[in-house]
Design a protein around this motif. Sequence first.
Motif, mmCIF file in Angstrom:
data_model
loop_
_atom_site.group_PDB
_atom_site.id
_atom_site.type_symbol
_atom_site.label_atom_id
_atom_site.label_comp_id
_atom_site.label_asym_id
_atom_site.label_seq_id
_atom_site.Cartn_x
_atom_site.Cartn_y
_atom_site.Cartn_z
ATOM 1 N N GLY A 19 6.965 -9.154 7.334
ATOM 2 C CA GLY A 19 7.006 -7.729 7.648
ATOM 3 C C GLY A 19 5.805 -7.012 7.073
ATOM 4 N N GLY A 20 5.587 -5.808 7.551
ATOM 5 C CA GLY A 20 4.486 -4.987 7.058
ATOM 6 C C GLY A 20 4.927 -4.147 5.882
ATOM 7 N N LEU A 21 4.165 -4.183 4.829
ATOM 8 C CA LEU A 21 4.464 -3.434 3.603
ATOM 9 C C LEU A 21 3.762 -2.086 3.645
ATOM 10 C CD1 LEU A 21 5.625 -3.542 0.602
ATOM 11 C CD2 LEU A 21 3.339 -4.339 -0.038
ATOM 12 N N SER A 22 4.493 -1.034 3.328
ATOM 13 C CA SER A 22 3.915 0.310 3.238
ATOM 14 C C SER A 22 4.341 0.933 1.926
ATOM 15 C CB SER A 22 4.388 1.175 4.408
ATOM 16 O OG SER A 22 5.800 1.330 4.383
ATOM 17 N N GLY A 23 3.684 2.025 1.566
ATOM 18 C CA GLY A 23 4.035 2.726 0.341
ATOM 19 C C GLY A 23 3.001 2.550 -0.761
ATOM 20 N N LYS A 24 3.446 2.749 -1.983
ATOM 21 C CA LYS A 24 2.552 2.796 -3.138
ATOM 22 C C LYS A 24 1.642 1.580 -3.298
ATOM 23 C CE LYS A 24 2.631 3.759 -8.111
ATOM 24 N NZ LYS A 24 3.509 4.040 -9.286
ATOM 25 N N PRO A 25 2.112 0.342 -3.038
ATOM 26 C CA PRO A 25 1.213 -0.816 -3.200
ATOM 27 C C PRO A 25 -0.004 -0.789 -2.277
ATOM 28 C CG PRO A 25 3.504 -1.526 -3.148
ATOM 29 C CD PRO A 25 3.494 -0.089 -2.736
ATOM 30 N N LEU A 26 0.047 0.047 -1.239
ATOM 31 C CA LEU A 26 -1.044 0.109 -0.270
ATOM 32 C C LEU A 26 -2.073 1.194 -0.602
ATOM 33 C CD1 LEU A 26 -2.098 -1.053 2.416
ATOM 34 C CD2 LEU A 26 -0.508 0.445 3.626
ATOM 35 N N ASN A 74 -2.996 0.433 8.916
ATOM 36 C CA ASN A 74 -1.642 0.025 9.254
ATOM 37 C C ASN A 74 -0.956 -0.520 8.001
ATOM 38 O OD1 ASN A 74 0.619 -0.707 10.944
ATOM 39 N ND2 ASN A 74 -0.825 -0.966 12.631
ATOM 40 N N THR A 75 0.198 -1.150 8.173
ATOM 41 C CA THR A 75 0.876 -1.799 7.050
ATOM 42 C C THR A 75 0.186 -3.116 6.708
ATOM 43 O OG1 THR A 75 2.441 -2.827 8.585
ATOM 44 C CG2 THR A 75 3.104 -0.744 7.559
ATOM 45 N N THR A 76 0.514 -3.659 5.544
ATOM 46 C CA THR A 76 -0.144 -4.873 5.073
ATOM 47 C C THR A 76 0.837 -6.047 4.976
ATOM 48 O OG1 THR A 76 -1.402 -5.873 3.251
ATOM 49 C CG2 THR A 76 0.229 -4.228 2.656
ATOM 50 N N THR A 77 0.318 -7.256 5.146
ATOM 51 C CA THR A 77 1.133 -8.458 4.934
ATOM 52 C C THR A 77 1.043 -8.934 3.490
ATOM 53 O OG1 THR A 77 -0.713 -9.867 5.625
ATOM 54 C CG2 THR A 77 0.862 -9.205 7.331
ATOM 55 N N SER A 78 0.179 -8.319 2.707
ATOM 56 C CA SER A 78 0.002 -8.716 1.307
ATOM 57 C C SER A 78 1.243 -8.358 0.481
ATOM 58 C CB SER A 78 -1.223 -8.011 0.715
ATOM 59 O OG SER A 78 -1.303 -8.245 -0.683
ATOM 60 N N ARG A 79 1.519 -9.184 -0.517
ATOM 61 C CA ARG A 79 2.613 -8.905 -1.455
ATOM 62 C C ARG A 79 2.098 -8.901 -2.888
ATOM 63 N NH1 ARG A 79 4.251 -7.886 2.944
ATOM 64 N NH2 ARG A 79 6.132 -8.708 3.973
ATOM 65 N N GLU A 80 0.809 -8.714 -3.054
ATOM 66 C CA GLU A 80 0.204 -8.760 -4.389
ATOM 67 C C GLU A 80 0.611 -7.546 -5.231
ATOM 68 O OE1 GLU A 80 -3.978 -9.285 -4.414
ATOM 69 O OE2 GLU A 80 -3.963 -10.994 -3.043
ATOM 70 N N GLY A 81 0.860 -7.818 -6.514
ATOM 71 C CA GLY A 81 1.074 -6.757 -7.488
ATOM 72 C C GLY A 81 2.409 -6.048 -7.427
ATOM 73 N N LEU A 82 3.393 -6.627 -6.738
ATOM 74 C CA LEU A 82 4.691 -5.972 -6.633
ATOM 75 C C LEU A 82 5.488 -6.117 -7.928
ATOM 76 C CD1 LEU A 82 5.821 -7.014 -3.030
ATOM 77 C CD2 LEU A 82 4.757 -4.863 -3.749
ATOM 78 N N VAL A 83 6.243 -5.076 -8.258
ATOM 79 C CA VAL A 83 7.134 -5.106 -9.412
ATOM 80 C C VAL A 83 8.442 -5.813 -9.053
ATOM 81 C CG1 VAL A 83 8.416 -3.682 -11.061
ATOM 82 C CG2 VAL A 83 6.120 -2.992 -10.324
#
Length: 354
Positions: free
Chosen positions: A270-277, A249-258
Amino acid sequence: MYKSVIRPILFCMPPEAMHHFVVTILKIAGIIPGGKWFLRKCFTVKHPVLEREVFGMKFPNPVGLAAGFDKNAQLYNELSCFGFGFIEVGTITPKAQMGNPKPRIFRLVQDSAVINRMGFNNNGVEKAVENLKKHIHKKYSPIIGGNLGKNTLTPNENAPADYLSLFRRLYDYVDYFVINVSCPNVANLNKIQGESLKAIIDGVVDFRKGQGQYRPILLKISPDLNTEQIDDAIRIMKECNLDGIVATNTTTSREGLVTDNQTVKNIGNGGLSGKPLTKRAVEIVRYVHEKTEGQYPIIGVGGIMTEDDAVAMLNAGASLIQVYTGFIYEGPMFVKNICLRLIREAATKKKSNE
């Protein structure tokens, strides 16, 4: 052309407005005589090496559309024209619900990512069934999965009843089911674990025993689980006679975002999806595949943003894969490009073995 011209125009719209605009365009394309034929001609690839036999079903290719785009099962035929091997509709709940307050979708363009807190907004199971009835016996209808969730106002202790009612009502209209208890955007949903989760699964599995047609049931897991929790999910899958796992599923993590921290902080939950996952999703698929010795099918989803990501997910042990955010960022050729890459990979492998 999509990335240089069309996407910049679409991305000028708020994300949810863009989604509704695209839905409208797809509906119009489906109504125009020859519209679906034209889309299939442009975006669909057929080749024997793409076919997959999973859950006793023959998939034309391993690339599916993840739940969340076609929440109300109203666009699966149009969407299948973009080359998808299967479409997962939902998340569907027993009763219609509005979801969380707007705005609830946010693009992180620098990260090729999306944050959403939609909250299972949908028109309810009766409307979904009404729409799904239209695909029975149609020539070009895709394999359809049903993603099931409880209503937000349903207490967790009553969740088994919500999932069972959905399962009963949808049983004749979808090809497989996904039990979704891992979405971070519904209050306390991810707290359904242990005996509560077992009660949900036992109810639907018991109902399935009395049916003439066997429908596979999968459990969707979060990328935020630790190893012990993943092991628990695998144990439950085995003990309860489930057919596989959807990871993730999506993640609650926000680590390593530009994207700068203040922007991310202003967006909120919110749930994060895309390249960071990407990395985490592949890691979990590989772990589940190794832990189960490849005996259970896995649908790999999360962070598939390039053809390389798709190949990596399949190589990690996924039987099938799903895209969503990658489809938004890469455009309508994305599935076709993945399929063409898989055909080339198969040809190269065959040549090296000769």
